[in-house]
Write a protein that holds these residues in place. Structure first.
Motif, PDB file in Angstrom:
ATOM      1  N   MET A  60       0.811  -1.220   0.000  1.00 35.27           N
ATOM      2  CA  MET A  60       0.000   0.000   0.000  1.00 35.27           C
ATOM      3  C   MET A  60       0.848   1.275   0.000  1.00 35.27           C
ATOM      4  O   MET A  60       0.314   2.370  -0.084  1.00 35.27           O
ATOM      5  CB  MET A  60      -0.906   0.005   1.246  1.00 35.27           C
ATOM      6  CG  MET A  60      -1.935  -1.095   1.263  1.00 35.27           C
ATOM      7  SD  MET A  60      -3.298  -0.784   0.143  1.00 35.27           S
ATOM      8  CE  MET A  60      -4.039   0.658   0.862  1.00 35.27           C
ATOM      9  N   TYR A  61       2.150   1.115   0.124  1.00 40.44           N
ATOM     10  CA  TYR A  61       3.045   2.262   0.243  1.00 40.44           C
ATOM     11  C   TYR A  61       2.848   3.278  -0.883  1.00 40.44           C
ATOM     12  O   TYR A  61       2.816   4.479  -0.646  1.00 40.44           O
ATOM     13  CB  TYR A  61       4.489   1.754   0.267  1.00 40.44           C
ATOM     14  CG  TYR A  61       5.511   2.760   0.689  1.00 40.44           C
ATOM     15  CD1 TYR A  61       5.514   3.285   1.971  1.00 40.44           C
ATOM     16  CD2 TYR A  61       6.499   3.178  -0.196  1.00 40.44           C
ATOM     17  CE1 TYR A  61       6.465   4.195   2.377  1.00 40.44           C
ATOM     18  CE2 TYR A  61       7.459   4.091   0.199  1.00 40.44           C
ATOM     19  CZ  TYR A  61       7.433   4.592   1.480  1.00 40.44           C
ATOM     20  OH  TYR A  61       8.370   5.496   1.873  1.00 40.44           O
ATOM     21  N   ASN A  62       2.674   2.770  -2.108  1.00 40.00           N
ATOM     22  CA  ASN A  62       2.513   3.699  -3.239  1.00 40.00           C
ATOM     23  C   ASN A  62       1.181   4.446  -3.188  1.00 40.00           C
ATOM     24  O   ASN A  62       1.030   5.485  -3.815  1.00 40.00           O
ATOM     25  CB  ASN A  62       2.694   2.990  -4.574  1.00 40.00           C
ATOM     26  CG  ASN A  62       1.775   1.814  -4.760  1.00 40.00           C
ATOM     27  OD1 ASN A  62       1.000   1.462  -3.878  1.00 40.00           O
ATOM     28  ND2 ASN A  62       1.860   1.184  -5.907  1.00 40.00           N
ATOM     29  N   LEU A  63       0.214   3.941  -2.412  1.00 43.84           N
ATOM     30  CA  LEU A  63      -1.059   4.645  -2.261  1.00 43.84           C
ATOM     31  C   LEU A  63      -1.055   5.608  -1.077  1.00 43.84           C
ATOM     32  O   LEU A  63      -1.676   6.660  -1.121  1.00 43.84           O
ATOM     33  CB  LEU A  63      -2.203   3.636  -2.077  1.00 43.84           C
ATOM     34  CG  LEU A  63      -2.434   2.678  -3.236  1.00 43.84           C
ATOM     35  CD1 LEU A  63      -3.486   1.644  -2.861  1.00 43.84           C
ATOM     36  CD2 LEU A  63      -2.819   3.427  -4.491  1.00 43.84           C
ATOM     37  N   THR A  64      -0.346   5.245  -0.013  1.00 42.38           N
ATOM     38  CA  THR A  64      -0.353   6.065   1.195  1.00 42.38           C
ATOM     39  C   THR A  64       0.713   7.152   1.199  1.00 42.38           C
ATOM     40  O   THR A  64       0.580   8.133   1.918  1.00 42.38           O
ATOM     41  CB  THR A  64      -0.193   5.191   2.456  1.00 42.38           C
ATOM     42  OG1 THR A  64       1.061   4.509   2.391  1.00 42.38           O
ATOM     43  CG2 THR A  64      -1.331   4.187   2.577  1.00 42.38           C
ATOM     44  N   GLN A  65       1.756   6.976   0.407  1.00 40.84           N
ATOM     45  CA  GLN A  65       2.866   7.931   0.363  1.00 40.84           C
ATOM     46  C   GLN A  65       3.243   8.271  -1.082  1.00 40.84           C
ATOM     47  O   GLN A  65       4.398   8.125  -1.493  1.00 40.84           O
ATOM     48  CB  GLN A  65       4.092   7.342   1.083  1.00 40.84           C
ATOM     49  CG  GLN A  65       3.878   6.969   2.514  1.00 40.84           C
ATOM     50  CD  GLN A  65       3.644   8.187   3.395  1.00 40.84           C
ATOM     51  OE1 GLN A  65       4.187   9.263   3.151  1.00 40.84           O
ATOM     52  NE2 GLN A  65       2.824   8.024   4.415  1.00 40.84           N
TER      53      GLN A  65
END
Length: 85
Positions: A60-65
């Protein structure tokens, strides 16, 4: 074993590789893809600088940051581009 031939009018095709986190750090299998790529006729495998570092696309890193991921990815792409020149 059959070999795959890469074709280019200007010599060998230069390729590089970005390890996936899971393949490198969980499965400890980062050498296998490199061995395969080095076996391709007409290909010059160029090790990318910092191929073992994060590309920012995990989970999810690319969605949250998204801003931070963009910076990480741009840095990674600079290294990828440097392998073709």
């Amino acid at each position: 074993m059959n070999q795959v031939a890469a074709e280019s009018d200007s010599g060998p095709v230069r390729i590089t590789y970005q390890d996936s986190y899971h393949l490198r750090y969980v499965m400890h299998a980062s050498d296998a893809p490199r061995r395969l790529m080095r076996r391709i006729s007409g290909v010059e495998f160029i090790e990318m600088k910092e191929a073992d570092r994060c590309c920012g696309s995990a989970g999810m890193y690319n969605l949250t940051q998204p801003e931070m991921v963009g910076q990480i990815l741009e840095h990674k792409m600079e290294h990828a581009r440097s392998t073709i020149w």
